[in-house]
Each structure stands twice: as C-alpha cells, then as structure tokens.
Design a protein around this motif. Structure first.
Motif: not given
Length: 217
Positions: A110-114, A116, A118-119, A122
């Motif tokens: 979640l921290s590095h958007d591995w 995909s 969407p925010s 989260a």
C-alpha cells in the motif's frame, strides 16, 4: 505457541535391556523455542506502532522486524514442527507465518502502490485483511479448546486486537487503534510467560502453570 510437551506426552519408562535412545538430531527438540520469541518481538513492534510510539504516517516502522524476524522465525518453527510430526504446532506457526508475512507485504504494497489499489480503497483493503485473518484466528481459538487455557486465551486476545484495529480502521478512530495496541501488549506479555515455560522445559526444569483446558479430552 504450543510446545511439543503440551501436545504429545513422552514415555520415559524404558526396559533395562533396551538400547539407549539416540541423541537428539537436527529435527528434535521444541520449535516453540524459536517460534514464541520471534512472535513476541513482532507483537511488541506492532503494539508500539498502534499506540503511537512512532508517527501515524510511519506505518512501515515495524516491517523490518515483522518480515526479517517474526515472519522467518514463524516459518522456521513451522517447518521444524512438521519435521518432528507435530501437526498442531506446525499449523499454528504456519498460520502466523502467513499472518505476519502478509501484514508486512500489505504495508509495503500500500505504501509503494504495488497492487494498484486506489487511494480511496485503502481503508477497505486493510479491512479485508483484518476480517480475513479474524476468521482464521477465531477458528484457531476454537481449535485449541482442548489445549491448556493459556493458549486459548492468547488466541482470543489476538482476535480481540484484530477486532479493535478493524473498527479503528473503518471508523478512523485513534482511540480504538490505541486500545488495540494495548491488547497487543497484553498478548505479547502472555507470550513472554509462555516463552519462560518453553525455556524452563527445554533446560530441564518444570513448566509453568498454563491452566486447565476449556474442553476435556
């Protein structure tokens, strides 16, 4: 967290003519001597994060311990337990291998958007993680009702912590998150007691009182 001595009775009586037992090999002993302390250290790191010892933005603070110590330690203990035929012990440590490793990967992902994600998703992604593991730990709690009560209490506390953190995540409540952290400290303290029990047995002493099982055998 269960020791070999708690799940299998040992027969110490041996006829005088019988050959001496072989010396312990690499797949003898008690895997809890590795599994319990590595569980404790990850729990302490997680608890400190939940109660705000580090800023809320530093959610990755405990990940180094959780992945490199707790996750690997649980895996070693699970393989060790399976190697000596302790299925229940292997199951417990295997389950927590999955929990700790997946937690670390979730935080990093979640921290590095591995993944995909969407925010705006989260929060529900974290809730998905917590709900899924709450179900498994609840099953594990029920499955340990024939073990000494300390183990059942440990898993019940883990479930309580998961429930509090789930509510904190969905409601955005810092107070519930902190409460969850204190419950984590509580089961970490119980883990310390179990570690002393394990080490006492492993060094030739007597185990500590663990309470009667909720269900009789």
């Amino acid at each position: 967290m269960v020791t070999t001595s708690d799940t299998a009775a040992k027969d110490h009586a041996r006829p005088a003519h019988q050959e001496p037992e072989p010396r312990p090999g690499p797949l003898s002993g008690d895997p809890a001597t590795v599994g319990v302390p590595t569980f404790i250290v990850g729990s302490i790191a997680l608890g400190l994060t939940l109660v705000g010892y580090v800023p809320s933005a530093a959610v990755g603070a405990p990940v180094a311990i959780i992945l490199a110590a707790t996750g690997i330690g649980q895996l070693v203990a699970a393989v060790w337990a399976a190697g000596i035929g302790q299925s229940a012990v292997a199951s417990i440590f295997g389950i927590f291998t999955g929990f700790w490793l997946s937690y670390g990967i979730l935080v990093l992902g979640l921290s590095h958007d591995w993944f995909s994600v969407p925010s705006d998703s989260a929060t529900t992604t974290q809730a998905l993680f917590l709900i899924s593991w709450s179900v498994i730990v609840a099953l594990l709690t029920l499955a340990t009702l024939r073990l000494p009560a300390a183990y059942t209490l440990l898993f019940a506390l883990i479930d309580a912590a998961l429930a509090l953190v789930l509510l904190a995540t969905l409601q955005g409540s810092a107070e519930l998150k902190t409460a969850g952290g204190y419950v984590v400290f509580t089961f970490a303290a119980l883990g310390c007691y179990l570690f002393l029990h394990v080490m006492s047995l492993s060094t030739g002493g007597r185990g500590l009182p663990l309470g009667r099982p909720v269900l009789g055998r």
